[in-house]
Scaffold this active site. Structure first.
Site, PDB file in Angstrom:
ATOM      1  N   ASP A 187       0.814  -1.338   0.089  1.00 30.62           N
ATOM      2  CA  ASP A 187      -0.016   0.081  -0.116  1.00 30.62           C
ATOM      3  C   ASP A 187       0.872   1.243  -0.092  1.00 30.62           C
ATOM      4  O   ASP A 187       1.841   1.517   0.903  1.00 30.62           O
ATOM      5  CB  ASP A 187      -1.110  -0.049   1.349  1.00 30.62           C
ATOM      6  CG  ASP A 187      -1.980   1.308   1.147  1.00 30.62           C
ATOM      7  OD1 ASP A 187      -2.920   0.675   0.533  1.00 30.62           O
ATOM      8  OD2 ASP A 187      -1.615   2.311   1.766  1.00 30.62           O
ATOM      9  N   ASN A 195      -2.273  12.829  -3.499  1.00 30.33           N
ATOM     10  CA  ASN A 195      -3.580  13.251  -4.517  1.00 30.33           C
ATOM     11  C   ASN A 195      -4.096  14.907  -4.117  1.00 30.33           C
ATOM     12  O   ASN A 195      -4.304  15.600  -4.855  1.00 30.33           O
ATOM     13  CB  ASN A 195      -4.791  12.500  -4.472  1.00 30.33           C
ATOM     14  CG  ASN A 195      -4.528  11.276  -5.324  1.00 30.33           C
ATOM     15  OD1 ASN A 195      -3.950  11.470  -6.383  1.00 30.33           O
ATOM     16  ND2 ASN A 195      -5.201  10.074  -5.277  1.00 30.33           N
ATOM     17  N   ASP A 204      -1.957   9.404 -10.303  1.00 31.86           N
ATOM     18  CA  ASP A 204      -1.968   8.291 -11.542  1.00 31.86           C
ATOM     19  C   ASP A 204      -0.522   7.923 -11.639  1.00 31.86           C
ATOM     20  O   ASP A 204      -0.116   6.733 -11.959  1.00 31.86           O
ATOM     21  CB  ASP A 204      -2.666   8.525 -12.592  1.00 31.86           C
ATOM     22  CG  ASP A 204      -4.048   8.579 -12.138  1.00 31.86           C
ATOM     23  OD1 ASP A 204      -4.731   8.246 -11.257  1.00 31.86           O
ATOM     24  OD2 ASP A 204      -4.997   9.439 -13.144  1.00 31.86           O
ATOM     25  N   GLU A 229      -4.835   2.421  -3.914  1.00 27.22           N
ATOM     26  CA  GLU A 229      -3.560   2.405  -4.057  1.00 27.22           C
ATOM     27  C   GLU A 229      -2.869   1.038  -3.552  1.00 27.22           C
ATOM     28  O   GLU A 229      -1.670   1.201  -2.859  1.00 27.22           O
ATOM     29  CB  GLU A 229      -2.900   3.755  -3.176  1.00 27.22           C
ATOM     30  CG  GLU A 229      -3.408   3.494  -1.426  1.00 27.22           C
ATOM     31  CD  GLU A 229      -4.558   4.283  -1.306  1.00 27.22           C
ATOM     32  OE1 GLU A 229      -4.580   4.420  -0.156  1.00 27.22           O
ATOM     33  OE2 GLU A 229      -5.569   4.242  -2.048  1.00 27.22           O
TER      34      GLU A 229
END
Length: 326
Positions: A187, A195, A204, A229
């Protein structure tokens, strides 16, 4: 129904076909038009089937369209076979009748009739062969579309990795074959902050980077985007030391990768991920293994992130315990 009513009904059907094709993102090809027409006109749909809303998943729509096309092509094959069988039966009957006439001493007219009959049958056979060849080409094209759709249904569009469904199928296959299994659940650390601070385009790119590194450094193991993620790595092995070493190599590579905002050139800072590695025990379900890996992952997060936790007494190398700055 009056002529005007029929025209109005045709216009409504035509408009509905266009709207459905547009909503599904389908190319305006004859095949797609025919498939949607068959659906909306009720040619293939069971009683009570309604027009598929545009809000439904595109993957499901594509699958339905392919099913309609497949049914249409199966009918085309059946029609070619039925018409050819009927023509052959007629030809056999006429040929038998002509043979009987010749045996009875019939003259040149009967011979000419047989020649004409044979020429007609040859031409019909050529037409049937052409129809069959066209149907075969369409079937081959459909087969490729089905393969592509199956691949898309098992692939994460952003990273190009396998998705969770493909991961679960592969796990089940290995388990059924009795192959030892280890999994790593990875993770990305503080991904929401990435973000929120730099935007989803940067997020991304981070996802793609981690995906590429895991795929390149995990020794051919299956790497899947498990959700958000989170990534899952499936190893056909029971050696947790080797598994954790490979995952740790990925972690170190990601942590050492410079990362900047393309628009501003501003360094984004170190990208890291945490991971939990679990090895399947005899008779243990996939759910139980993934749950243990998940607990180990959160243990890694609680330990300061940017590290790997393993479910056995074997600890990862000292570098795997490195902490992310800050």
């Amino acid at each position: 129904m009056t002529g005007m009513d029929e025209q109005a009904e045709k216009r409504r059907l035509f408009a509905a076909i266009g709207e459905t094709m547009f909503a599904r993102g389908l190319d305006p090809s004859p095949e797609n038009f025919a498939a949607v027409h068959a659906e909306l006109a009720g040619a293939w749909a069971p009683p009570g089937t309604a027009i598929v809303p545009a809000a439904q998943a595109r993957g499901r729509d594509v699958a339905q369209d392919l099913i309609h096309v497949a049914r249409r092509q199966v009918e085309a094959f059946a029609n070619v076979a039925a018409s050819t069988r009927e023509e052959v039966r007629d030809y056999q009957g006429d040929l038998q009748f002509g043979a009987e006439q010749l045996a009875a001493g019939a003259g040149p007219a009967s011979i000419a009739a047989l020649v004409g009959l044979t020429e007609t049958m040859i031409e019909r056979s050529r037409l049937a062969e052409a129809r069959l060849e066209q149907a075969t080409e369409e079937a081959n094209a459909l087969r490729q579309k089905l393969l592509d759709a199956q691949s898309e249904a098992r692939t994460d569009a952003l990273t190009g990795l396998s998705n969770r469904r493909a991961f679960e199928d592969r796990y089940a296959a290995l388990s059924e074959a009795g192959v030892p299994i280890s999994v790593a659940l990875c993770d990305i650390d503080r991904f929401k902050s990435i973000n929120d601070t730099h935007g989803h385009d940067v997020g991304d790119r981070v996802l793609k980077l981690v995906a590429q590194v895991l795929k390149a450094t995990c020794g051919g193991a299956m790497v899947a985007r498990y959700g958000g993620e989170e990534f899952a790595v499936l190893f056909a092995a029971s050696n947790s030391a080797v598994t954790s070493r490979l995952v740790n190599a990925s972690r170190e590579t990601v942590a050492a990768s410079p990362f900047k905002d393309r628009e501003t050139g501003t360094p984004i800072g170190q990208i890291t991920f945490s991971a939990g590695v679990a090895t399947a025990r005899p008779g243990e379900t996939e759910h139980a293994v993934m749950r243990r890996a998940d607990r180990l992952l959160y243990k890694a997060k609680a330990s300061g992130r940017n590290c790997v936790e393993v479910d056995t007494g074997i600890r990862p190398p000292p570098s795997a315990r490195a902490r992310a700055p800050g």
